[in-house]
Design a protein around this motif. Structure first.
Motif, PDB file in Angstrom:
ATOM      1  N   ASP A 123      20.222   8.243 -58.608  1.00 44.54           N
ATOM      2  CA  ASP A 123      20.436   8.637 -57.217  1.00 44.54           C
ATOM      3  C   ASP A 123      20.313  10.148 -57.057  1.00 44.54           C
ATOM      4  N   ALA A 124      20.874  10.897 -58.020  1.00 44.59           N
ATOM      5  CA  ALA A 124      20.790  12.357 -57.960  1.00 44.59           C
ATOM      6  C   ALA A 124      19.342  12.828 -58.018  1.00 44.59           C
ATOM      7  N   ILE A 125      18.534  12.168 -58.842  1.00 42.64           N
ATOM      8  CA  ILE A 125      17.121  12.546 -58.960  1.00 42.64           C
ATOM      9  C   ILE A 125      16.385  12.265 -57.661  1.00 42.64           C
ATOM     10  N   TRP A 126      16.523  11.047 -57.127  1.00 44.36           N
ATOM     11  CA  TRP A 126      15.814  10.702 -55.899  1.00 44.36           C
ATOM     12  C   TRP A 126      16.262  11.578 -54.733  1.00 44.36           C
ATOM     13  N   THR A 127      17.553  11.837 -54.640  1.00 38.16           N
ATOM     14  CA  THR A 127      18.057  12.674 -53.553  1.00 38.16           C
ATOM     15  C   THR A 127      17.518  14.093 -53.666  1.00 38.16           C
ATOM     16  N   ASP A 131      14.149  12.008 -51.249  1.00 34.51           N
ATOM     17  CA  ASP A 131      13.997  10.625 -50.813  1.00 34.51           C
ATOM     18  C   ASP A 131      14.709  10.392 -49.480  1.00 34.51           C
ATOM     19  N   THR A 132      14.003   9.810 -48.541  1.00 29.35           N
ATOM     20  CA  THR A 132      14.579   9.550 -47.213  1.00 29.35           C
ATOM     21  C   THR A 132      14.640   8.060 -46.881  1.00 29.35           C
ATOM     22  N   SER A 133      14.376   7.202 -47.854  1.00 27.77           N
ATOM     23  CA  SER A 133      14.387   5.765 -47.589  1.00 27.77           C
ATOM     24  C   SER A 133      15.789   5.328 -47.169  1.00 27.77           C
ATOM     25  N   ASP A 134      15.838   4.385 -46.219  1.00 27.24           N
ATOM     26  CA  ASP A 134      17.129   3.901 -45.741  1.00 27.24           C
ATOM     27  C   ASP A 134      17.172   2.376 -45.687  1.00 27.24           C
ATOM     28  N   ASP A 135      16.230   1.752 -46.405  1.00 21.75           N
ATOM     29  CA  ASP A 135      16.172   0.298 -46.424  1.00 21.75           C
ATOM     30  C   ASP A 135      16.279  -0.195 -47.860  1.00 21.75           C
ATOM     31  N   VAL A 136      15.708  -1.359 -48.141  1.00 24.74           N
ATOM     32  CA  VAL A 136      15.818  -1.928 -49.489  1.00 24.74           C
ATOM     33  C   VAL A 136      15.180  -1.021 -50.538  1.00 24.74           C
ATOM     34  N   ASN A 137      14.222  -0.182 -50.115  1.00 18.58           N
ATOM     35  CA  ASN A 137      13.580   0.730 -51.064  1.00 18.58           C
ATOM     36  C   ASN A 137      14.580   1.724 -51.655  1.00 18.58           C
ATOM     37  N   TRP A 138      15.637   2.024 -50.889  1.00 19.88           N
ATOM     38  CA  TRP A 138      16.678   2.912 -51.416  1.00 19.88           C
ATOM     39  C   TRP A 138      17.252   2.326 -52.698  1.00 19.88           C
ATOM     40  N   TYR A 139      17.432   1.022 -52.727  1.00 24.37           N
ATOM     41  CA  TYR A 139      18.007   0.340 -53.881  1.00 24.37           C
ATOM     42  C   TYR A 139      16.981   0.138 -54.995  1.00 24.37           C
ATOM     43  N   THR A 140      15.773  -0.294 -54.635  1.00 22.01           N
ATOM     44  CA  THR A 140      14.782  -0.584 -55.667  1.00 22.01           C
ATOM     45  C   THR A 140      14.357   0.683 -56.413  1.00 22.01           C
ATOM     46  N   LYS A 141      14.262   1.801 -55.692  1.00 23.23           N
ATOM     47  CA  LYS A 141      13.912   3.063 -56.350  1.00 23.23           C
ATOM     48  C   LYS A 141      14.955   3.442 -57.392  1.00 23.23           C
ATOM     49  N   ARG A 142      16.213   3.314 -57.036  1.00 22.19           N
ATOM     50  CA  ARG A 142      17.291   3.704 -57.940  1.00 22.19           C
ATOM     51  C   ARG A 142      17.471   2.704 -59.079  1.00 22.19           C
ATOM     52  N   ALA A 143      17.264   1.429 -58.771  1.00 20.88           N
ATOM     53  CA  ALA A 143      17.373   0.420 -59.826  1.00 20.88           C
ATOM     54  C   ALA A 143      16.269   0.599 -60.862  1.00 20.88           C
ATOM     55  N   MET A 179       4.808   3.018 -61.629  1.00 16.79           N
ATOM     56  CA  MET A 179       3.716   3.178 -60.674  1.00 16.79           C
ATOM     57  C   MET A 179       2.848   1.917 -60.618  1.00 16.79           C
ATOM     58  N   GLN A 180       2.654   1.268 -61.766  1.00  9.77           N
ATOM     59  CA  GLN A 180       1.881   0.027 -61.784  1.00  9.77           C
ATOM     60  C   GLN A 180       2.575  -1.056 -60.963  1.00  9.77           C
ATOM     61  N   PHE A 181       3.905  -1.087 -61.024  1.00  8.56           N
ATOM     62  CA  PHE A 181       4.655  -2.063 -60.248  1.00  8.56           C
ATOM     63  C   PHE A 181       4.493  -1.793 -58.756  1.00  8.56           C
ATOM     64  N   GLU A 182       4.548  -0.503 -58.373  1.00  9.27           N
ATOM     65  CA  GLU A 182       4.363  -0.154 -56.963  1.00  9.27           C
ATOM     66  C   GLU A 182       2.959  -0.533 -56.495  1.00  9.27           C
ATOM     67  N   THR A 183       1.954  -0.345 -57.361  1.00 12.23           N
ATOM     68  CA  THR A 183       0.582  -0.733 -57.032  1.00 12.23           C
ATOM     69  C   THR A 183       0.482  -2.243 -56.848  1.00 12.23           C
ATOM     70  N   PHE A 184       1.194  -2.974 -57.706  1.00 12.43           N
ATOM     71  CA  PHE A 184       1.204  -4.432 -57.619  1.00 12.43           C
ATOM     72  C   PHE A 184       1.815  -4.887 -56.294  1.00 12.43           C
ATOM     73  N   LYS A 185       2.915  -4.258 -55.880  1.00 16.24           N
ATOM     74  CA  LYS A 185       3.539  -4.616 -54.599  1.00 16.24           C
ATOM     75  C   LYS A 185       2.580  -4.364 -53.436  1.00 16.24           C
TER      76      LYS A 185
END
Length: 226
Positions: A123-127, A131-143, A179-185
């Motif tokens: 969370d500290a890194i993304w913040t 990072d300005t995401s406020d939806d499910v991406n907030w969680y997936t990025k940190r996970a 990044m490969q996972f993001e490309t897959f999505k």
């Protein structure tokens, strides 16, 4: 001299290499600090555990400070994330303390606390990276980054390469996997065969919101459909 939790942390570190983050190490730190064990417990009710947590959060703070002063303007975003992970490792001034901490937080009753700390680092890194995401991406990025950081730390603890070159290469490989996972999505959202499923999933996850500001005791919130 006033003894504080940070000063107790400084006092315990020489003992952690031999006794781990243990009651023995905590007692020795209190003695070195010139205060009674009762007074030390008043500062750190959970003893060495509280100091291990402080050691970790101080590293997060040092990483954030280093990121703020770094020139990231010419970096791709993936390189910014990799650089932040490397800065977090560089913030460690006692590798053995991290090794002992990994053993502590791997214990079944301490695993939730350890997971929380790793999540806090992600969370500290993304913040810090804006990072300005406020939806499910907030969680997936940190996970996702939590999984990457946890794997990197374990690799780094066993790395004896010159200047940690093997760890740097390992970080790059793990970020590439992300990044490969993001490309897959993104491909799923465009593929005619999977587009309906991706759209339905997107509609469902759109109801998930990031924690409010200020954060509550809950990890997030759910917006009920109208």
């Amino acid at each position: 001299m006033t003894v504080t939790a940070p000063s107790l942390l400084d006092a315990i570190l020489p003992h952690v290499a031999f006794d781990g983050w243990s009651d023995d190490a905590f007692g020795a730190a209190a003695e070195d600090g010139g205060i009674s064990l009762e007074d030390a417990r008043a500062l750190c009710p959970r003893g060495a555990v509280d100091l291990a947590i402080l050691f970790h959060t101080q590293g997060d703070a040092a990483m954030v400070d280093a990121l703020k002063s770094a020139d990231l303007s010419d970096m791709r975003f993936r390189d910014k994330v990799a650089h932040a992970v490397q800065l977090r490792l560089d913030a460690v001034n006692d590798k053995e303390a991290v090794r002992r901490g990994s053993a502590l937080f791997a214990l079944p009753h301490m695993a939730p606390e350890g997971s929380k700390l790793i999540w806090g680092t992600a969370d500290a890194i993304w913040t810090a990276l804006g990072d300005t995401s406020d939806d499910v991406n907030w969680y997936t990025k940190r996970a996702t980054l939590s999984a990457v950081y946890g794997a990197v730390v374990l690799y780094w603890l066993g790395d004896d390469s010159v200047d940690g070159q093997a760890t740097r290469a390992f970080i790059d490989r793990r970020i590439e996997n992300v990044m490969q996972f993001e490309t897959f999505k993104a491909a799923m959202a465009q593929n005619p065969l999977t587009k309906p499923f991706a759209a339905a999933l997107g509609q469902f996850t759109s109801r998930i919101k990031a924690p409010g500001k200020p954060p509550s005791d809950l990890p997030g919130s759910w917006v009920s459909p109208r």
